[in-house]
Write an enzyme that holds these catalytic residues in place. Structure first.
Site, PDB file in Angstrom:
ATOM      1  N   THR A 121     -11.818 -22.383   8.642  1.00 40.42           N
ATOM      2  CA  THR A 121     -11.874 -21.919   7.256  1.00 40.42           C
ATOM      3  C   THR A 121     -10.667 -22.373   6.439  1.00 40.42           C
ATOM      4  O   THR A 121      -9.563 -22.539   6.987  1.00 40.42           O
ATOM      5  CB  THR A 121     -11.927 -20.372   7.234  1.00 40.42           C
ATOM      6  OG1 THR A 121     -11.736 -19.908   5.887  1.00 40.42           O
ATOM      7  CG2 THR A 121     -10.812 -19.758   8.091  1.00 40.42           C
ATOM      8  N   TYR A 145      -8.186 -12.600   9.039  1.00 40.44           N
ATOM      9  CA  TYR A 145      -9.327 -13.499   9.256  1.00 40.44           C
ATOM     10  C   TYR A 145      -8.826 -14.938   9.417  1.00 40.44           C
ATOM     11  O   TYR A 145      -9.161 -15.628  10.393  1.00 40.44           O
ATOM     12  CB  TYR A 145     -10.314 -13.405   8.081  1.00 40.44           C
ATOM     13  CG  TYR A 145     -11.337 -14.506   8.097  1.00 40.44           C
ATOM     14  CD1 TYR A 145     -12.262 -14.590   9.131  1.00 40.44           C
ATOM     15  CD2 TYR A 145     -11.367 -15.477   7.086  1.00 40.44           C
ATOM     16  CE1 TYR A 145     -13.191 -15.629   9.166  1.00 40.44           C
ATOM     17  CE2 TYR A 145     -12.287 -16.506   7.112  1.00 40.44           C
ATOM     18  CZ  TYR A 145     -13.202 -16.581   8.155  1.00 40.44           C
ATOM     19  OH  TYR A 145     -14.101 -17.609   8.190  1.00 40.44           O
TER      20      TYR A 145
END
Ligand code: UDP
Length: 328
Positions: A121, A145
């Site tokens: 990501t 995350y």
């Protein structure tokens, strides 16, 4: 190995993984799904595709899959992906993403898997002073995350070096849209991403949209993101598989188009295509949002020969809208 590949797709019943399954089928490959259905949906699994229900950390299950199928490559999508949740419940992210991915890599190495495509990501970059962001930018995730994915990248890289394993790590910018043929799309509830939220408002599933921050240093004051059509993102995965199949080197690449749209741009496109005025409430900035996040995707284009086909915000939104209308 012949051109035909059998690919283990973790998270294959989820939003992005289900598009991978379709692309593999369309290209004549054999997908095998591993999904625990915590956020996956039966509806997204095409008929006839083998499904193993369980967790990627279950070494016995991964061994069973690899004994039943000759797996040529894995595409590892399964993960928890909600940034604010990662802030309030970091252990969920370190366990479900980092620890489970470590166990999964161990099981893959044990089974002699040779090719690994990993979903990472743009959150690994955190706030950057310069855009577009290339792969040499520093990694300074702003939330658990992003950290959980960055740690997984490191573990994959180290394990690949020590084993006969090649990988492609893909760092996604803002993934949106749906299969143009209406076979898959985003079902996740509750919606947490802008385009999904906006099309839900457009079809009457929610009454209003909060616009988080109108005082950013951008032309219209709202955040700018590089929205990539889910099918173009999957095109990058297919190119990654072909690269690994041709014994290409392990590598890392950003996935985005290299230009961005503001939150207001997105909301305008949704309103225009839905022919509906959206109720937009200006709200304070959301914690952790960078003003601008745009991918430099020249590496993906150059090294993997990736050429996007849906590089158009109108197309992304119209596919998302069509999916929303067809799946009330
Ligand atoms: N956003 C917004 N309202 C929403 C959801 C998102 O204004 O209901 C904004 C958010 O602040 C960010 C952009 O839309 O500037 C994209 O957010 P999203 O959560 O879709 O993706 P992110 O970039 O955080 O991964």
């Amino acid at each position: 190995m012949s051109d035909h590949m059998t690919v283990l797709v973790t998270g294959g019943a989820g939003y992005i993984g289900s598009h991978m399954v379709l692309a593999l089928l369309d290209a004549g490959h054999q997908p095998v799904i591993l999904d625990d259905f915590s956020t996956g949906h039966e509806q997204l699994v095409p008929n006839g595709v083998p499904v193993f229900r369980g967790n990627v950390a279950d070494a016995g299950l991964v061994a069973e899959i690899c004994n039943s199928y000759e797996i040529d490559a894995v595409a590892h999508f399964a993960a928890s992906i909600v940034v604010p949740e990662s802030v309030s419940d970091p252990l969920k992210y370190y366990l479900n993403n980092t620890a489970s991915t470590t166990r999964f890599i161990a099981a893959c190495v044990e089974a002699g898997i040779k090719r690994f495509v990993f979903s990472s990501t743009a959150a690994v970059y955190g706030n950057q002073d310069h855009n577009p962001i290339n792969e040499d930018a520093s990694t300074q995730p702003e939330n658990p995350y992003g950290t959980s994915k960055l740690m997984s990248e490191t573990i994959l890289r180290d394990c690949a070096r020590a084993a006969d394993l090649s990988y492609v790590i893909l760092r996604y910018f803002n993934v949106a849209g749906a299969d143009s043929k209406g076979r898959a799309g985003q079902l996740s509830q509750p919606a947490t991403h802008l385009i999904k939220i906006a099309v839900e408002a457009a079809v009457g599933k929610r009454s209003s949209i909060q616009l988080y921050g109108t005082d950013y240093p951008t032309p219209d004051g709202t955040c700018i993101r590089d929205y990539i059509h889910v099918s173009d993102l999957i095109g990058a995965h297919m190119a990654a598989l072909a690269h690994l199949q041709a014994d290409g080197e392990s590598m890392l690449a950003n996935c985005g188009y290299g230009h961005g749209a503001s939150v207001r741009d997105v909301l305008d496109v949704v309103a225009t295509l839905a022919r509906k005025e959206l109720a937009i409430t200006d709200a304070p900035r959301r914690a952790g949002d960078a003003a601008i996040l745009v991918a430099d995707s020249s590496k993906l284009r150059r090294k993997l020969g990736w050429t996007p086909v849906y590089d158009d915000l109108q197309k992304i939104v119209s596919d998302a809208l069509a999916w929303e209308q067809a799946n009330p």
